[in-house]
Design a protein around this motif. Sequence first.
Motif, mmCIF file in Angstrom:
data_model
loop_
_atom_site.group_PDB
_atom_site.id
_atom_site.type_symbol
_atom_site.label_atom_id
_atom_site.label_comp_id
_atom_site.label_asym_id
_atom_site.label_seq_id
_atom_site.Cartn_x
_atom_site.Cartn_y
_atom_site.Cartn_z
ATOM 1 N N TRP A 109 70.023 27.266 65.132
ATOM 2 C CA TRP A 109 71.455 27.294 64.815
ATOM 3 C C TRP A 109 72.271 27.677 66.054
ATOM 4 O O TRP A 109 73.338 27.140 66.286
ATOM 5 C CB TRP A 109 71.700 28.234 63.641
ATOM 6 N N ASP A 110 71.722 28.608 66.837
ATOM 7 C CA ASP A 110 72.405 28.994 68.076
ATOM 8 C C ASP A 110 72.465 27.828 69.064
ATOM 9 O O ASP A 110 73.467 27.630 69.758
ATOM 10 C CB ASP A 110 71.696 30.183 68.734
ATOM 11 N N GLU A 116 77.235 29.922 61.674
ATOM 12 C CA GLU A 116 76.739 30.175 60.324
ATOM 13 C C GLU A 116 75.329 30.781 60.403
ATOM 14 O O GLU A 116 74.449 30.253 61.077
ATOM 15 C CB GLU A 116 76.703 28.849 59.564
ATOM 16 N N GLN A 117 75.103 31.890 59.724
ATOM 17 C CA GLN A 117 73.789 32.525 59.720
ATOM 18 C C GLN A 117 72.978 32.038 58.517
ATOM 19 O O GLN A 117 73.502 31.985 57.393
ATOM 20 C CB GLN A 117 73.941 34.043 59.674
ATOM 21 N N VAL A 118 71.751 31.679 58.764
ATOM 22 C CA VAL A 118 70.881 31.168 57.706
ATOM 23 C C VAL A 118 69.722 32.135 57.522
ATOM 24 O O VAL A 118 68.970 32.397 58.461
ATOM 25 C CB VAL A 118 70.345 29.764 58.061
ATOM 26 N N TYR A 228 76.217 25.114 52.217
ATOM 27 C CA TYR A 228 75.961 24.805 53.626
ATOM 28 C C TYR A 228 76.748 23.568 54.045
ATOM 29 O O TYR A 228 77.076 22.702 53.217
ATOM 30 C CB TYR A 228 74.471 24.528 53.863
ATOM 31 N N THR A 229 76.986 23.487 55.348
ATOM 32 C CA THR A 229 77.482 22.258 55.959
ATOM 33 C C THR A 229 76.510 21.876 57.067
ATOM 34 O O THR A 229 75.767 22.723 57.586
ATOM 35 C CB THR A 229 78.890 22.438 56.549
ATOM 36 N N THR A 230 76.506 20.601 57.439
ATOM 37 C CA THR A 230 75.590 20.151 58.483
ATOM 38 C C THR A 230 75.992 20.746 59.833
ATOM 39 O O THR A 230 77.150 21.106 60.056
ATOM 40 C CB THR A 230 75.573 18.619 58.573
ATOM 41 N N LEU A 231 75.019 20.830 60.737
ATOM 42 C CA LEU A 231 75.209 21.528 62.003
ATOM 43 C C LEU A 231 76.250 20.874 62.902
ATOM 44 O O LEU A 231 77.012 21.561 63.582
ATOM 45 C CB LEU A 231 73.867 21.611 62.737
ATOM 46 N N LEU A 232 76.284 19.568 62.945
ATOM 47 C CA LEU A 232 77.184 18.872 63.866
ATOM 48 C C LEU A 232 78.424 18.332 63.168
ATOM 49 O O LEU A 232 79.552 18.586 63.580
ATOM 50 C CB LEU A 232 76.438 17.741 64.571
#
Length: 256
Positions: A109-110, A116-118, A228-232
């Motif tokens: 994620w970083d 957002e922390q998972v 959640y939302t997608t990373l990009l």
Amino acid sequence: MITHGYAIVKMTTSAQKAVWSALDEISRVPEDVQADFCFPDRTDGFLPKGGEHAKYTDNVDLCDRFCYWHHHRALHAGHPFIHTPAYQNIVNSEAELSCLAQSIVTSLWDFFRNEEQVTIRDSSYIQLCMYERKYQEDDRTYLQDRHEDGHLITLIKPTRDGLVIFLNDREIPVHLADDEVIVITGSLLTLLSDGQIPTMYHAVRNPKMELARKSLVYFAIPDLQRSYTTLLGKNPINVAAFADESHRAFGNTPLI
């Protein structure tokens, strides 16, 4: 892992001790103790051969299995198995591998600069697979057919060779040192990364000679109680529904 779908990482000394001890001691648990610690209604405890199959075939996995969920631990009270060295080392293995898996997920994620922390521990679980010699079938290429796990990542530590991954559709044998674990990606991570991280398909080869084999696996699943939302693309995604559907596709009971 981001480019190829897998990575081989080192375990800490304490993780090695717990994992190898759990793999060694699970075979020493008496049958009556195993029968007492069997909870198929929540995919927990000692589960016999025939209860799980690869996601895309009807071939059952040719192994017994034991599942341990951190969030079910309170339900284990009163059962004789919790007083055995096998159980304690499984508990220790889960604690060690959940920390390793969490650090990997946090790093991913970083990497994508996502604030957002998972968290994973309360949705994730450990599975020990026991491939007994008596279960081997001559007409099967694999003890566990080609599949992907449908989670974020999976950590796998086997007692001997047999695990293969499919890199660009080419079957590659996995060889690990005693202190190494392979980390592979699942389709949930592919979905959350907007398709940037590939899904790693894998299988367990049926050996040419009769050999017992065991494997300790940690399935990393994100907290299913949140959105959640997608990373990009930052697109909303129903992680709970996707994870649950994939989990049930293996013959397991629902996650949600």
